[in-house]
Design an enzyme around this catalytic site. Structure first.
Site, PDB file in Angstrom:
ATOM      1  CD  GLU A 205     -24.058 -41.846  68.531  1.00  0.00           C
ATOM      2  OE1 GLU A 205     -25.035 -41.926  67.753  1.00  0.00           O
ATOM      3  OE2 GLU A 205     -22.911 -41.603  68.152  1.00  0.00           O
TER       4      GLU A 205
ATOM      5  CB  SER B 124     -22.065 -41.970  57.762  1.00  0.00           C
ATOM      6  OG  SER B 124     -22.158 -41.583  59.096  1.00  0.00           O
TER       7      SER B 124
ATOM      8  CD  GLN C 156     -26.160 -44.544  63.908  1.00  0.00           C
ATOM      9  OE1 GLN C 156     -24.985 -44.749  64.188  1.00  0.00           O
ATOM     10  NE2 GLN C 156     -26.825 -43.544  64.417  1.00  0.00           N
TER      11      GLN C 156
HETATM   12  C1  FAD Z   1     -15.306 -45.838  64.372  1.00  0.00           C
HETATM   13  C2  FAD Z   1     -16.439 -45.216  63.647  1.00  0.00           C
HETATM   14  C3  FAD Z   1     -17.686 -45.824  63.663  1.00  0.00           C
HETATM   15  C4  FAD Z   1     -18.759 -45.240  62.969  1.00  0.00           C
HETATM   16  N1  FAD Z   1     -19.947 -45.904  62.964  1.00  0.00           N
HETATM   17  C5  FAD Z   1     -20.966 -45.409  62.222  1.00  0.00           C
HETATM   18  C6  FAD Z   1     -22.189 -46.133  62.128  1.00  0.00           C
HETATM   19  O1  FAD Z   1     -22.351 -47.201  62.720  1.00  0.00           O
HETATM   20  N2  FAD Z   1     -23.167 -45.626  61.339  1.00  0.00           N
HETATM   21  C7  FAD Z   1     -23.030 -44.449  60.667  1.00  0.00           C
HETATM   22  O2  FAD Z   1     -23.974 -44.043  59.997  1.00  0.00           O
HETATM   23  N3  FAD Z   1     -21.865 -43.728  60.735  1.00  0.00           N
HETATM   24  C8  FAD Z   1     -20.843 -44.187  61.491  1.00  0.00           C
HETATM   25  N4  FAD Z   1     -19.653 -43.493  61.568  1.00  0.00           N
HETATM   26  C9  FAD Z   1     -19.494 -42.292  60.761  1.00  0.00           C
HETATM   27  C10 FAD Z   1     -19.443 -40.994  61.565  1.00  0.00           C
HETATM   28  O3  FAD Z   1     -20.704 -40.646  62.050  1.00  0.00           O
HETATM   29  C11 FAD Z   1     -18.868 -39.908  60.626  1.00  0.00           C
HETATM   30  O4  FAD Z   1     -17.530 -40.280  60.354  1.00  0.00           O
HETATM   31  C12 FAD Z   1     -18.880 -38.535  61.248  1.00  0.00           C
HETATM   32  O5  FAD Z   1     -20.204 -38.060  61.384  1.00  0.00           O
HETATM   33  C13 FAD Z   1     -18.088 -37.523  60.403  1.00  0.00           C
HETATM   34  O6  FAD Z   1     -18.496 -37.558  59.078  1.00  0.00           O
HETATM   35  P1  FAD Z   1     -17.427 -37.757  57.900  1.00  0.00           P
HETATM   36  O7  FAD Z   1     -16.554 -38.897  58.233  1.00  0.00           O
HETATM   37  O8  FAD Z   1     -18.196 -37.806  56.621  1.00  0.00           O
HETATM   38  O9  FAD Z   1     -16.524 -36.462  57.915  1.00  0.00           O
HETATM   39  P2  FAD Z   1     -16.881 -35.043  57.287  1.00  0.00           P
HETATM   40  O10 FAD Z   1     -18.237 -34.618  57.735  1.00  0.00           O
HETATM   41  O11 FAD Z   1     -16.601 -35.074  55.825  1.00  0.00           O
HETATM   42  O12 FAD Z   1     -15.829 -34.114  58.013  1.00  0.00           O
HETATM   43  C14 FAD Z   1     -14.456 -34.030  57.593  1.00  0.00           C
HETATM   44  C15 FAD Z   1     -13.760 -33.028  58.489  1.00  0.00           C
HETATM   45  O13 FAD Z   1     -14.372 -31.719  58.336  1.00  0.00           O
HETATM   46  C16 FAD Z   1     -14.803 -31.233  59.595  1.00  0.00           C
HETATM   47  N5  FAD Z   1     -16.060 -30.494  59.427  1.00  0.00           N
HETATM   48  C17 FAD Z   1     -17.144 -30.880  58.701  1.00  0.00           C
HETATM   49  N6  FAD Z   1     -18.120 -29.950  58.807  1.00  0.00           N
HETATM   50  C18 FAD Z   1     -17.658 -28.980  59.624  1.00  0.00           C
HETATM   51  C19 FAD Z   1     -18.205 -27.758  60.133  1.00  0.00           C
HETATM   52  N7  FAD Z   1     -19.442 -27.363  59.836  1.00  0.00           N
HETATM   53  N8  FAD Z   1     -17.432 -27.001  60.958  1.00  0.00           N
HETATM   54  C20 FAD Z   1     -16.169 -27.396  61.299  1.00  0.00           C
HETATM   55  N9  FAD Z   1     -15.584 -28.530  60.823  1.00  0.00           N
HETATM   56  C21 FAD Z   1     -16.331 -29.314  60.025  1.00  0.00           C
HETATM   57  C22 FAD Z   1     -15.010 -32.462  60.448  1.00  0.00           C
HETATM   58  O14 FAD Z   1     -14.902 -32.145  61.827  1.00  0.00           O
HETATM   59  C23 FAD Z   1     -13.881 -33.368  59.977  1.00  0.00           C
HETATM   60  O15 FAD Z   1     -12.679 -33.034  60.619  1.00  0.00           O
HETATM   61  C24 FAD Z   1     -18.577 -44.031  62.256  1.00  0.00           C
HETATM   62  C25 FAD Z   1     -17.323 -43.405  62.255  1.00  0.00           C
HETATM   63  C26 FAD Z   1     -16.264 -43.992  62.923  1.00  0.00           C
HETATM   64  C27 FAD Z   1     -14.932 -43.301  62.891  1.00  0.00           C
END
Ligand code: FAD
Length: 379
Positions: free
Chosen positions: A241, A126, A123
């Site tokens: 999901e 991100s 997928q």
């Molecule tokens: C093990 C694992 C597998 C994954 N697999 C995939 C995959 O296969 N494909 C894919 O596309 N993605 C994948 N992901 C990515 C995952 O979807 C993202 O990590 C997740 O959506 C969070 O985005 P970010 O890491 O950019 O954090 P950010 O969005 O930058 O967030 C950083 C912090 O800010 C907080 N935050 C952000 N916005 C808000 C808000 N509006 N209100 C309150 N708090 C907020 C978050 O909760 C977090 O604590 C995976 C992640 C992990 C850990």
């Protein structure tokens, strides 16, 4: 899992048990490649037994069964503490979107090989600056005479280094269009210009990757759904999901809970025993929620905003089970024999459990949904 079964369903459970009764404990893996190969072999076995994708239509390699039979398979695999299904992103999350948006020929090409894990799917949503706020993604798809050209970067793409296919979200409109300017594509990961770089996590394993697109040429047939309709495709995947994948994950945790109770047997420490009781209660609550998810799917209804609670519970239960295991292991979970498969599995799963409040939408985002959509609080 709390499932009330009629005679046929009970018989189906016995069929799954006949398969799980032959499983041997998962060995220690010395590299991610070795782990990958083991898990693919396991999925071949699951597929050969007719259990990889029971709820899909028969013409695409399924058995046309209901979400209940799917839940039975998950439940039995969990009880047997079976290896995890490597192609879960494809089978549980991407396939539901393909079943809505792909044509019959594409489904016949893609789904059977997905079910058998001969082709792994990833997928590609991100990006470094677009995770929780996915609508701000910047990977671009430009229209050409022959199809599309993709430029940009994705990150955290689970098993992308082994994937044959990826489901990509890219911007076809302007940044101001937000989610309306996003389109979905099915992309052959061997296309020139795609650079997949595995990322090693703190578990020591590289189960996801960053993916770079440098003038990647896609044919017109790569488009999935409508131009500008990528958000709707993503919503189907998000719902999946919260449905099938949540069922599968809870069953994996039920297996881990059984392991925790085994680990705790004989522990005299009253605090440890109390923590095991807490984990048991949390697991029971999760089971109740999952029973509700199964019932909703069986009625053919949409999974609603309360799925944010399911996602929160899943993360909390996962982190509780593995934290308690580490407390019981004590120093044995810090200074241990790296050949001891059982301890290594606890440590790795404890480290991995930190991810459970991030992937699929973070715990904070789920709490926002609970606050705004379930409790009616202001944004
Ligand atoms: C093990 C694992 C597998 C994954 N697999 C995939 C995959 O296969 N494909 C894919 O596309 N993605 C994948 N992901 C990515 C995952 O979807 C993202 O990590 C997740 O959506 C969070 O985005 P970010 O890491 O950019 O954090 P950010 O969005 O930058 O967030 C950083 C912090 O800010 C907080 N935050 C952000 N916005 C808000 C808000 N509006 N209100 C309150 N708090 C907020 C978050 O909760 C977090 O604590 C995976 C992640 C992990 C850990």
């Amino acid at each position: 899992m709390r499932l009330s079964l009629n005679e046929d369903q009970q018989q189906f459970r016995e069929e799954v048990r006949a398969f799980t009764s032959q499983l041997e404990p998962e060995p220690l893996h010395h590299s991610v490649d070795e782990q990958f190969k083991y898990l693919v072999d396991f999925e071949h076995r699951l597929h050969d037994a007719g259990l990889a994708a029971v709820a899909w239509p028969t013409e695409y390699g399924g058995r046309g069964m209901s979400p209940l039979e799917y839940a039975i398979v998950c439940d039995e695999l969990g009880r047997a503490e079976a290896p995890e299904v490597i192609n879960f992103v494809g089978i549980d999350v991407i396939a539901p979107a393909l079943l809505v948006y792909a044509d019959a020929e594409q489904l016949a090409t893609w789904l059977p090989l997905m079910a058998s894990a001969e082709e792994i799917w990833c997928q590609l949503f991100s990006e470094p600056d677009a995770g929780s706020d996915l609508a701000s993604l910047r990977t671009r798809a430009e229209k050409t005479d022959a199809g599309w050209t993709i430029n940009g970067q994705k990150v955290w793409s689970t098993w992308a280094q082994f994937a044959t296919w990826g489901l990509l979200l890219a911007r076809t409109g302007t940044a101001e269009d937000r989610h309306r300017g996003i389109t979905a594509f099915v992309i052959d990961m061997a296309t020139p210009g795609i650079d997949v770089r595995p990322l090693t996590t703190m578990t020591g394993s590289a189960e996801f990757a960053e993916v770079f697109f440098d003038n990647v040429e896609l044919p017109d047939t790569a488009l999935l759904g409508e131009l500008g309709g990528g958000w709707q495709v993503a919503q189907v995947m998000l719902t999946a999901e919260r449905g099938p994948y949540a069922i599968r994950r809870s069953a994996v945790l039920r297996g881990a809970m059984t392991g925790l109770q085994r680990l705790a047997t004989g522990t005299a420490d009253p605090l440890a025993r109390q923590r095991v009781a807490e984990a048991t209660i949390a697991m029971e609550l999760l089971d109740l929620r999952i029973a509700d998810v199964v019932a909703t799917l069986r009625r053919g209804e949409e999974i609603g905003a309360d799925s944010a609670l399911t996602k929160l519970f899943l993360g909390q239960v996962e982190q509780t089970i593995f934290s308690v295991a580490m407390e019981i292991l004590g120093m044995g979970g810090i200074a241990y024999d790296s050949h001891d498969a059982a301890v290594v599995a606890w440590v790795e799963r404890y480290l991995y459990s930190r991810a459970s409040s991030i992937y699929g939408g973070t715990a904070q985002i789920q709490r926002n949904i609970v606050g705004e959509r379930l409790l009616g609080l202001p944004r």
